[in-house]
Design an enzyme around this catalytic site. Structure first.
Site, short mmCIF file in Angstrom:
data_model
loop_
_atom_site.label_atom_id
_atom_site.label_comp_id
_atom_site.label_asym_id
_atom_site.label_seq_id
_atom_site.Cartn_x
_atom_site.Cartn_y
_atom_site.Cartn_z
N ASN A 172 0.88 -1.36 0.13
CA ASN A 172 -0.13 0.03 -0.01
C ASN A 172 0.83 1.16 -0.08
OD1 ASN A 172 -0.37 2.11 2.51
ND2 ASN A 172 0.20 0.04 3.46
N ASN A 193 4.96 5.88 3.40
CA ASN A 193 4.10 6.49 2.32
C ASN A 193 4.08 8.02 2.26
OD1 ASN A 193 3.77 3.90 1.10
ND2 ASN A 193 2.14 3.53 2.56
N THR A 194 4.60 8.66 3.52
CA THR A 194 4.58 9.96 3.55
C THR A 194 6.16 10.39 3.59
OG1 THR A 194 2.56 10.38 5.15
CG2 THR A 194 4.09 12.02 5.08
#
Length: 347
Positions: free
Chosen positions: A115, A189-190
């Protein structure tokens, strides 16, 4: 039965299926007597599964990890599936859409997911109001309390030097509505978020939250969620800081960026692109990290195990390595709604 249903659902986009499934469950639970029936089917029946940690009484050791119900929209439905606790979030101060879609991918050959959601959420004020209403309604029913954790992070646009302010905003807004906190500085994911795992940055965030927490009428446990990709030196820094500031616990671990152990073809991974890997391939990496944390803190810091828990045997490995509580996410997707009951039966 679930295996057949899963085969059908896996034909469609993973994120769309996620919301379709949860919204369908929400509709079913609105039908009179359906929720009690679902609860009877999937909730562990033995009170011996209860577990107490940090003055919190959990119905059982198996919780749902952050990211599944980011916005606290499905607490009623997830409660029916027997989870001992639910961790909402990751929540940020202001709403954000997250990364571009497609951003959630299945790897069936590996029993894994990739993800790159990017902390998509409705913002802390909206989530806090939702939790407030949930708690008021739940209190009126007289049912045993569902333990809720608040997983908090920073907005993508917030520079790292100001990240501590974002964590403070989320902590303050949720403090009266959750039972414990998890500080998330380990999502891949950041952009730049994992840099906050360095000791100085981490110390600033955690010590500020500890200060606010101590001033409150009812201080709550604060956990730190760490990446499985840290070097030994970085893990040692986390341990040193956790002991120094008397952190309540650690969550081991977040998703990994390591894909070396996968069976999925390289061309398929290339087409998927960047993102954090979760599921069965993370099992050993997570267990090894738990074991290292437990041994090097002399068991003084409680650990929530996350990563590759699908069965009761997986759960036993985590507990034997030093974990007190367990969180599933990818295992829930692959094993289905009976996962809590099946794990608790083996435990």
């Amino acid at each position: 039965m679930y295996t057949l249903l899963r085969s059908f659902l896996f034909l469609f986009d993973a994120e769309k299926v996620h919301y379709f499934s949860m919204n369908a469950l929400k509709l079913f639970c609105k039908i009179p007597l359906v929720k009690p029936l679902i609860s009877k089917m999937f909730t562990p029946q033995h009170a011996s599964g209860e577990f107490k940690l940090l003055n919190i009484k959990f119905k059982n050791r198996v919780g749902l990890g952050a990211g599944f119900d980011k916005n606290a929209k499905y607490l009623n439905e997830l409660e029916a599936l027997g989870f001992g606790f639910i961790e909402i979030g990751t929540v940020t101060p202001i709403p954000q859409a997250g990364n571009d879609k497609l951003r959630l991918f299945r790897l069936p050959k590996d029993k894994a997911l990739i993800n790159r959601m990017g902390f998509n959420n409705d913002g802390v004020q909206v989530v806090a109001e939702r939790l407030k209403l949930w708690n008021i309604k739940a209190a009126k029913t007289g049912r045993p309390k569902l333990i809720i954790g608040g997983n908090i992070g920073k907005n993508k646009v917030t520079p790292n030097e100001n990240a501590w302010k974002d964590y403070e905003i989320c902590f303050t807004a949720l403090q009266n509505h959750v039972d414990y906190f998890v500080v998330n500085v380990s999502s891949p994911n950041t952009p730049g978020l994992r840099e906050l795992q360095e000791k100085d940055s981490l110390s600033k965030i955690l010590q500020n939250l500890q200060r606010i927490n101590k001033l409150s009428e009812k201080p709550l446990p604060i956990f730190l969620k760490i990446a499985p990709d840290l070097t030994i030196e970085q893990v040692d820094d986390v341990i040193e800081l956790a002991l120094e500031i008397k952190l309540d616990g650690l969550v081991a671990a977040n998703t990994t960026i390591d894909r070396s152990m996968l069976k999925t073809a390289e061309k398929d991974l290339t087409s998927i692109g960047a993102g954090g890997l979760s599921g069965l391939p993370l099992h050993k990496k997570s267990t090894d990290l738990i074991s290292y944390l437990y041994k090097n803190t002399n068991g003084k810091i409680p650990i929530i195990a996350s990563g590759g828990i699908f069965t009761g045997n997986d759960a036993k490995e985590k507990i034997n390595a030093g974990a007190s509580l367990l969180q599933v996410w990818t295992g829930f997707v692959y094993e289905g709604p009976a996962i809590v009951k099946n794990i608790c039966k083996e435990l």
